[in-house]
Design a protein around this motif. Structure first.
Motif, PDB file in Angstrom:
ATOM      1  N   ARG B 141      -2.563 -29.652   1.942  1.00 49.48           N
ATOM      2  CA  ARG B 141      -3.594 -28.712   2.374  1.00 49.48           C
ATOM      3  C   ARG B 141      -3.983 -28.871   3.843  1.00 49.48           C
ATOM      4  O   ARG B 141      -5.021 -28.409   4.276  1.00 49.48           O
ATOM      5  N   HIS B 143      -3.193 -27.638   7.512  1.00 49.78           N
ATOM      6  CA  HIS B 143      -2.476 -26.506   8.138  1.00 49.78           C
ATOM      7  C   HIS B 143      -1.190 -26.986   8.790  1.00 49.78           C
ATOM      8  O   HIS B 143      -0.131 -26.412   8.615  1.00 49.78           O
ATOM      9  N   ASP B 317      -8.019 -18.785   9.079  1.00 43.80           N
ATOM     10  CA  ASP B 317      -8.718 -19.950   8.512  1.00 43.80           C
ATOM     11  C   ASP B 317     -10.192 -19.603   8.292  1.00 43.80           C
ATOM     12  O   ASP B 317     -11.082 -20.084   8.981  1.00 43.80           O
ATOM     13  N   HIS B 319     -13.106 -20.197   6.876  1.00 45.55           N
ATOM     14  CA  HIS B 319     -14.051 -21.075   6.171  1.00 45.55           C
ATOM     15  C   HIS B 319     -15.432 -20.450   6.103  1.00 45.55           C
ATOM     16  O   HIS B 319     -16.262 -20.861   5.293  1.00 45.55           O
ATOM     17  N   GLY B 320     -15.703 -19.526   6.976  1.00 46.24           N
ATOM     18  CA  GLY B 320     -17.011 -18.872   6.962  1.00 46.24           C
ATOM     19  C   GLY B 320     -16.859 -17.439   7.422  1.00 46.24           C
ATOM     20  O   GLY B 320     -15.897 -17.085   8.097  1.00 46.24           O
ATOM     21  N   GLY B 321     -17.810 -16.606   7.026  1.00 51.23           N
ATOM     22  CA  GLY B 321     -17.804 -15.226   7.505  1.00 51.23           C
ATOM     23  C   GLY B 321     -16.578 -14.454   7.103  1.00 51.23           C
ATOM     24  O   GLY B 321     -16.157 -13.530   7.788  1.00 51.23           O
ATOM     25  N   ARG B 325     -14.602 -11.287   8.774  1.00 50.36           N
ATOM     26  CA  ARG B 325     -13.380 -11.601   9.527  1.00 50.36           C
ATOM     27  C   ARG B 325     -12.108 -11.166   8.809  1.00 50.36           C
ATOM     28  O   ARG B 325     -11.164 -10.690   9.429  1.00 50.36           O
ATOM     29  N   GLU B 365     -15.664 -19.141  -3.698  1.00 50.78           N
ATOM     30  CA  GLU B 365     -16.147 -19.068  -2.316  1.00 50.78           C
ATOM     31  C   GLU B 365     -17.056 -20.263  -2.030  1.00 50.78           C
ATOM     32  O   GLU B 365     -17.635 -20.855  -2.950  1.00 50.78           O
ATOM     33  N   ASN B 366     -17.185 -20.649  -0.758  1.00 52.42           N
ATOM     34  CA  ASN B 366     -18.092 -21.743  -0.412  1.00 52.42           C
ATOM     35  C   ASN B 366     -19.467 -21.185  -0.076  1.00 52.42           C
ATOM     36  O   ASN B 366     -19.735 -19.998  -0.306  1.00 52.42           O
ATOM     37  N   GLY B 367     -20.313 -22.008   0.491  1.00 49.55           N
ATOM     38  CA  GLY B 367     -21.715 -21.613   0.670  1.00 49.55           C
ATOM     39  C   GLY B 367     -21.973 -20.735   1.866  1.00 49.55           C
ATOM     40  O   GLY B 367     -23.115 -20.373   2.122  1.00 49.55           O
ATOM     41  N   ASN B 368     -20.953 -20.434   2.622  1.00 54.26           N
ATOM     42  CA  ASN B 368     -21.219 -19.598   3.784  1.00 54.26           C
ATOM     43  C   ASN B 368     -20.208 -18.468   3.906  1.00 54.26           C
ATOM     44  O   ASN B 368     -19.592 -18.282   4.933  1.00 54.26           O
ATOM     45  N   ARG B 369     -20.073 -17.766   2.819  1.00 55.44           N
ATOM     46  CA  ARG B 369     -19.242 -16.562   2.816  1.00 55.44           C
ATOM     47  C   ARG B 369     -17.840 -16.863   3.327  1.00 55.44           C
ATOM     48  O   ARG B 369     -17.285 -16.136   4.149  1.00 55.44           O
ATOM     49  N   ASP B 372     -12.223 -22.358   1.367  1.00 58.77           N
ATOM     50  CA  ASP B 372     -11.568 -23.521   1.948  1.00 58.77           C
ATOM     51  C   ASP B 372     -10.081 -23.527   1.577  1.00 58.77           C
ATOM     52  O   ASP B 372      -9.591 -22.605   0.934  1.00 58.77           O
ATOM     53  N   HIS B 373      -9.407 -24.582   1.977  1.00 58.53           N
ATOM     54  CA  HIS B 373      -7.941 -24.621   1.804  1.00 58.53           C
ATOM     55  C   HIS B 373      -7.548 -24.670   0.323  1.00 58.53           C
ATOM     56  O   HIS B 373      -8.115 -25.429  -0.439  1.00 58.53           O
TER      57      HIS B 373
END
Lengths: 846, 464
Positions: B141, B143, B317, B319-321, B325, B365-369, B372-373
């Motif tokens: 995991r 990149h 990548d 991880h957020g937003g 994005r 999903e994680n805590g900020n929209r 993760d990998h």
């Protein structure tokens, strides 16, 4: 490989013709009989602006004193040779200074006598450099030395070392560093960067230039000229690298900035397009809302906003702000919506870019200041730098759903290396440690000085971070804060240590994970880079903490992890390896391995070697073995299998000597980078020609080394042109897309597009096809006059020495002379030749 | 498994011929031999790959709504309460899965990936495939590592800087083809690194030096010095024992040959994308990606013998937003595919466009929209030879709960090995007449023969 004779053998007809020719033996003999014992052959009248060895430009010939016949030894034949020359018309010597045994600036009877005295009567040895050591003349008052082949000279080694620890040799450096001992002194000097360095005081000219270009200073007022745009920061890196005397420091600063990479575009997007999440920024926002809502209507209208905005001109005007509401009345909910947060103050993209670039600059300043310091400080500084907290989403790492991004890269990219020691489970645990970390800004007037949320708020109490090098002084605050103007303070801060409490409004951030966190447990199955299971002694166990929900308590969890991280052997190994890649070679397999395998490692090897054939195959590797983790990962096997033959021989398990020395230095110094550098730079392998020109320059190094060699004058225009040339060649400092940062491996920098863009750059600087191209701000006339570079031969020789340490294929030199002929006047001809010489293959290497 | 000691096939002697020393007339193989060595590759077959860097969220692109969840394993909607796309907003590909809405829009300059999938654009039929659940065992995991494995074709080998496509080109190097492959990028990608020096081009129009720079001539027997830059880089007297010396000289020769080739064959032929492709190309938001896609199409159309062209789309990548994005990334990709569909119409039967990405992302999903990998990845494949459809994403092969089907219950487990995808691309599309697949994809035969899990069962998105 290096034709040393060419370095010292060149003759220069023009210079010779202007110099008093050494008189012949008969004349000397006559003078002797006339009682004139001394005659001068000195070149005091020679041109060259006081440089003695005009024949060799800025290099001096090394010799042994007393060696009249230049055979490499001082013996009786030298004394006889002198007498023969003086009295019998025998041949002279191309190195008169060597013949001047007693250093009285003449060749006479006493020189022969001196040698005989030294050899047979216990007399003093010849003055410096002496009869046995090669060296250069250290005084102004000396006879000339045309050539002396018996001393090879240290130019190749000097060129090699300067190519690695600086951004490229200059005439000044090559004049100053003549011998190996000069070189060692220079390395020491570079390592001795003063901790109280202030550019304005220590390097005022460079400081002034940076000031003139309006880069590097924090602008007064709200981003009047977008002074901190990232291009200017990149420009500052170029200027530092070209002009600063602290070359190694800047090399390391660029290295750390790249190692702990943050990408400015993502940074801006993360923070401004989406806003921060939770934490005290939101709390401040609530307080701000209440302060603005002067009529207590629970909404803000244009009049209320405008009135506050007039007092705080940094705030976005109502028109920009208004976009977050549909009805012209901003409710609290709209106001604290995370996606709107940034719009209050920085509504324009240019302003956002300026803030993001400012974050980068603060971070870069920190790396520069700590470049030779303790690795723990670097790692901590990066972890808590606002740029990093935002870039890898730690500011969004919340209890309800931890974000693993930063936790992963902390282990993988910043401290241990891919898959070394840690596992996915460690990443998940570490992500919990980072919950509640945040970055943001707060209105200073609303700041509650009793609430220790901001590190180093000017009105508050500094957070007591541990600095490891300075005996635990409070962390140097300005490095961590990145912005403070009249109204606002920005910084790293810790969101909220606790959970919601009964009877109180919920904290707006999710706070900190208070459950237990366990890292580096053997049961996770992590293995180090040698395939060993990790020791239970290194496990980090952080107990659940429901009672002490203070910031200090929560932050101490990170201290705990940090301390263990930097004490892991793989941390020392990973960072040392990257430094070796940077300074010595990117081919670790080529390094010496003579230290043998440590006993404990040998024992592990033997226990895994199930069939005792002295080699491990992949099946043995994967086989569960007592005391070792089951099924050791294939990744590690592949990594160790340096010859990729599918077998691990004992030797492949060994690490290079220089790496082991660096790791030892790390241990003895507690992770002090200066000591690790010392171990690398003073190693026999580095101070040899083994890796001479065996690395490829990256685009930044290619551009900067050109500017240094040619001493190109910089101004705002050409500087930014050069920044874009570096980008065109494939290197985007501060804007590289991946958190890995740019590569240090040569194979990543030698490809057709990179070479094409370099060739374009060399030509733009040395021989701009457009007369108005500002990159061509190089004036060759000074150089031409100083050294009388008026022929193809002189130009090729001078630049061969400067750019290649004299080591360039003869054919390429001939072709450079042909380029010279393409110009239509002397200056133009030199431009053609220099453009060509810079484009040669050896200049692309370092 | 040892790719360094694999038997040297005869064609590798030519490796410096076509791409580096070809123009020197220094090729060591007599012309009458060249033809016979070139193998009987199907004529004119071409590949364009787009590597989606950063781990594209596979289940957000082609959404498996049919997975109802199972036990603690949630459904898509449950796992993604904030960034999930309502089924009504997505475009149904089947009664099991749907397409991300950003890949299809009504506007003139909106992507039309659904229309291409359905074969509704023109008479070409349905030539678009989505290959779900692609990956490899012991998924990494990181990149860096996983991209390395996808590119060098050897999971576990993080060091080898030698790509699958470079091995293919090296195996079928043909001196009569002046440019067999090119990467449109600012840097070389591992897929194209290796023994044969494949040029990297950041912008086709920038492939020229100023007039006052002399390209010159390479050294010859008559003129051993040569002239100009070609003379400098064509010298053979340098120390080959010094690391990167050979690479530096070879790169220079390849570059100078390329400059000459493009000067003579490409830059003098202005390129305008097909009229119906232009609105899509022009609407691509990312400047670099837009330029690379247009240049890729140009090379595929203007250079008859080119076989492999590659480029990247970065930024996956998320991880957020991800809610803001990812749609922008999908839209750019959709515009690129739609533009290519139109622009490459004339060579459609010979061309294959494929995307790849190093792994997928967490189903939860994680805590900020963000996400993760994760594990299994998704490939798009489009071209005249492609059997359109959705692979590994139907009721037959996707059980309830499979969104969390890895052993740790966090990711979509893979069903097909990525090397299997390469095999269909290389052997069925570009052609592998000399049966070199075992060296192009190291150990391939063993992998297929020892596979008990169906990871190497043919997907048949390209017919045998």
């Amino acid at each position: 490989m290096i034709d040393l004779s060419r370095i010292v053998k060149r003759s220069r007809a023009a210079a010779r013709s202007s110099r008093p020719v050494a008189r012949g033996g008969l004349l000397a003999a006559a003078a002797l009989f006339l009682g004139v014992f001394c005659w001068q052959t000195g070149n005091a009248q020679d041109g060259g602006n006081g440089v003695r060895n005009a024949d060799h430009y800025f290099r001096q010939v090394q010799f042994r004193r007393g060696d009249f016949n230049i055979d490499g030894n001082v013996d009786v034949s030298d004394a006889l040779g002198i007498f023969n020359h003086l009295f019998l018309g025998g041949a002279g010597t191309p190195c008169e200074n060597a013949a001047d045994s007693n250093k009285d600036v003449s060749i006479d009877l006493t020189d022969g006598v001196y040698i005989l005295g030294y050899l047979f009567m216990g007399g003093s040895p010849p003055p410096a450099p002496g009869a046995t050591e090669c060296g250069v003349e250290l005084t102004e008052n000396a006879l000339p030395c045309e050539s002396y082949d018996a001393c090879a000279g240290d130019l190749p080694l000097i060129t090699h070392v300067l190519n690695r620890i600086t951004f490229g040799p200059t005439e000044e450096l090559l004049t100053r560093i003549q011998t190996r001992s000069d070189l060692l002194e220079y390395i020491e000097e570079q390592l001795d960067f003063p901790s109280d360095y202030v550019q304005a005081v220590d390097e005022p000219e460079l400081h002034e230039l940076i000031e003139q270009l309006e880069i590097g200073s924090v602008p007064q007022g709200p981003f009047r000229n977008q002074l901190m745009l990232i291009e200017r920061l990149k420009g500052m890196l170029v200027l530092d690298a070209v002009y600063s005397r602290w070359q190694l420091l800047h090399k390391l600063s660029v290295f750390w900035n790249n190692h702990f990479h943050t990408e400015v575009g993502t940074l801006r997007q993360n923070f401004f397009s989406r806003g921060g999440r939770g934490g005290s920024a939101s709390r401040a926002n609530e307080a701000l809302f209440a302060a603005m809502d002067s009529d207590g209507s629970n909404s803000i209208d244009e009049a209320e906003w405008t009135s506050v905005q007039q007092e705080h001109p940094g705030l976005a005007p109502w028109n920009a702000f208004r976009r977050i509401t549909e009805d012209g009345q901003v409710s609290l909910e709209e106001f604290i919506d995370q996606r709107n947060i940034a719009w209050w103050k920085y509504a324009r993209v240019q302003e956002q870019r300026a803030v993001a670039a400012s974050m980068e600059q603060r971070e870069y300043d920190y790396f520069r200041r700590n470049a030779f310091g303790n690795f723990a400080d670097l790692l901590e500084g990066s972890a808590k730098s606002v740029a990093q907290v935002i870039y890898l989403n730690n500011y969004e790492n919340v209890v309800s759903a931890p974000n693993e991004n930063y936790a992963r890269e902390y282990l993988e990219l910043f401290s241990l290396g891919v898959d070394h020691v840690y596992t996915q489970r460690d990443i998940e645990e570490l992500a919990k440690v980072f919950t509640g970390w945040n970055a943001g800004w707060q209105l200073r007037s609303l700041y509650d000085a009793t609430d220790v949320l901001f590190i180093g708020h000017p009105e508050g109490q500094n957070f007591p971070l541990n600095t490891r090098e300075n005996g635990g002084d409070v962390f140097n605050f300005p490095d961590m804060r990145f912005w403070s103007d009249e109204d606002y303070t920005w910084g790293f801060h810790f969101g909220n240590p606790g959970r919601p409490r009964r009877g109180q409004p919920p904290p707006s951030g999710d706070g900190h994970h208070s459950s237990r966190k366990d890292l580096f447990l053997p049961l996770y199955g992590g293995v180090d880079s040698l395939g060993n299971p990790i020791s239970p002694l290194l496990s980090v166990r952080i107990p659940a903490n429901e009672s002490d929900q203070t910031t200090v308590s929560a932050m101490s969890e990170f201290d705990n992890v940090l301390e263990t991280t930097v004490s892991l052997r793989d941390c020392a190994k990973f960072i040392s390896t990257k430094l070796i890649n940077l300074l010595v070679t990117d081919d670790l397999g080529a390094l010496d391995k003579t230290y043998g395998m440590p006993a404990e490692l040998q024992a592990i090897f033997d226990s895994v070697d199930l069939n005792d054939d002295g080699r491990l195959d992949s099946d043995e590797w994967a086989e569960p073995t007592p005391d070792l983790p089951n099924g050791r990962p294939p990744t590690v096997f592949e990594e160790l299998d340096t010859d990729a033959d599918g077998l691990l021989a004992t030797l492949e398990d060994q690490e290079p000597d220089i790496l082991l020395d660096a790791i030892a230095a790390w241990y003895f110094s507690g992770g002090n980078i200066r000591e690790v550098l010392r171990a690398i730079l003073f190693s026999d392998e580095f101070l040899s020609l083994k890796f001479y020109r065996a690395k490829v320059k990256d685009p930044f190094e290619a551009v900067v080394s050109t500017l240094r060699a040619l001493d190109v004058r910089m101004n705002g225009q050409n500087l930014f042109g050069m920044v874009s040339d570096i980008e065109a060649a494939g290197m985007e400092q501060f804007q590289f897309a991946d958190p890995t940062g740019e590569s240090e491996m040569g194979f990543d920098w030698m490809h057709t597009v990179g070479l094409l863009e370099r060739l374009k750059f060399f030509n733009r600087v040395a021989n701009p096809p457009q007369p108005r191209d500002s990159r061509g701000n190089w004036n060759p006339r000074d150089l031409m006059n100083r050294w009388r570079l008026t022929s193809d031969e002189f130009v090729a020789d001078y630049f061969s020495l400067l750019l290649f340490g004299g080591d360039v294929l003869e054919a390429q030199k001939v072709l450079a002379k042909e380029s010279y002929a393409r110009g239509n006047n002397p200056e133009n001809r030199m431009r053609y030749a220099v453009s060509y010489l810079l484009s040669l293959p050896p200049f692309q290497k370092q | 498994m040892n790719i360094h000691t694999r038997s040297v096939n005869r064609r590798r002697f030519l490796k410096a011929g076509a791409l580096t020393f070809g123009a020197l007339g220094m090729g060591s193989i007599a012309p009458f031999l060249q033809k016979s060595l070139a193998g009987d590759l199907p004529p004119g077959k071409k590949l364009l790959f787009i590597f989606l860097r950063g781990a594209m969220d596979a289940v957000q692109a082609v959404i498996p709504y049919g997975d109802q969840g199972q036990g603690s394993a949630k459904s898509y909607a449950q796992a993604r309460p904030n960034i999930g796309i309502a089924r009504a907003d997505a475009h149904a590909l089947s009664n099991f899965c749907s397409l991300n809405p950003a890949l299809q829009g009504d506007g003139e300059a909106d992507p039309k990936v659904l229309d291409i999938f359905n074969g509704d654009v023109d008479a070409r039929g349905a030539n678009l495939a989505f290959l779900h659940r692609i990956g490899y065992r012991n998924q990494n995991r990181s990149h860096f590592s996983s991209q390395q494995f996808w590119e060098n074709g050897i999971p576990g080998n993080v060091k080898l800087e030698e790509g699958v496509f470079n091995r293919y080109i090296t195996s079928y190097l043909d001196e009569e083809r002046p440019l067999q492959a090119a990467t449109l990028s600012g840097n070389q990608v591992v897929l194209m690194k290796g023994e044969t020096l494949i040029p990297v081009i950041s912008d086709v129009n920038s492939l020229q030096l100023a007039d006052n720079v002399q390209l010159g001539t390479f050294p010859t027997a008559d003129n051993p010095l040569g002239t100009g830059l070609k003379g400098a880089y064509g010298q053979a007297g340098y120390n080959q024992g010094v690391k990167y010396n050979r690479k530096t000289y070879d790169t220079g020769v390849a570059l100078l040959n390329n400059l000459q080739f493009f000067q003579d064959n490409v830059l003098n032929r202005p390129y305008f994308p097909a009229v119906d492709a232009r609105p899509y190309f022009d609407a691509i938001g990312n400047n670099g990606f837009r330029s690379n896609i247009r240049d890729s199409a140009r090379l595929l159309k203007q250079i008859d013998d080119i076989q492999i062209v590659g480029c990247n789309q970065g930024g996956y990548d998320t991880h957020g937003g991800e809610d803001t994005r990812f749609p922008a990334l999908m839209r750019d990709l959709g515009l690129a595919l739609t533009g290519l569909y139109h622009d490459l119409a004339d060579i459609w039967d010979d061309v294959l466009v494929v995307t790849m990405s190093e792994f997928g992302r967490t189903s939860q999903e994680n805590g900020n929209r963000g996400t993760d990998h994760g594990e299994a990845s998704l490939c798009f494949a489009m071209g005249g030879a492609v059997n359109g459809g959705v692979y590994n994403c139907s009721r037959n092969n996707w059980d309830n709960g499979d969104l969390f089907s890895t052993s740790n219950g966090r990711y979509v487990a893979h069903r097909s090995d990525y090397r299997n995808v390469y095999n269909e691309i290389l052997s069925r599309h570009l052609g592998d007449p000399d049966e070199q697949m075992n060296s192009i994809i190291p150990n391939y035969d063993n992998l297929v023969n020892s596979d008990r899990n169906g990871y190497f069962d043919p997907l048949n998105f390209i017919s045998a």
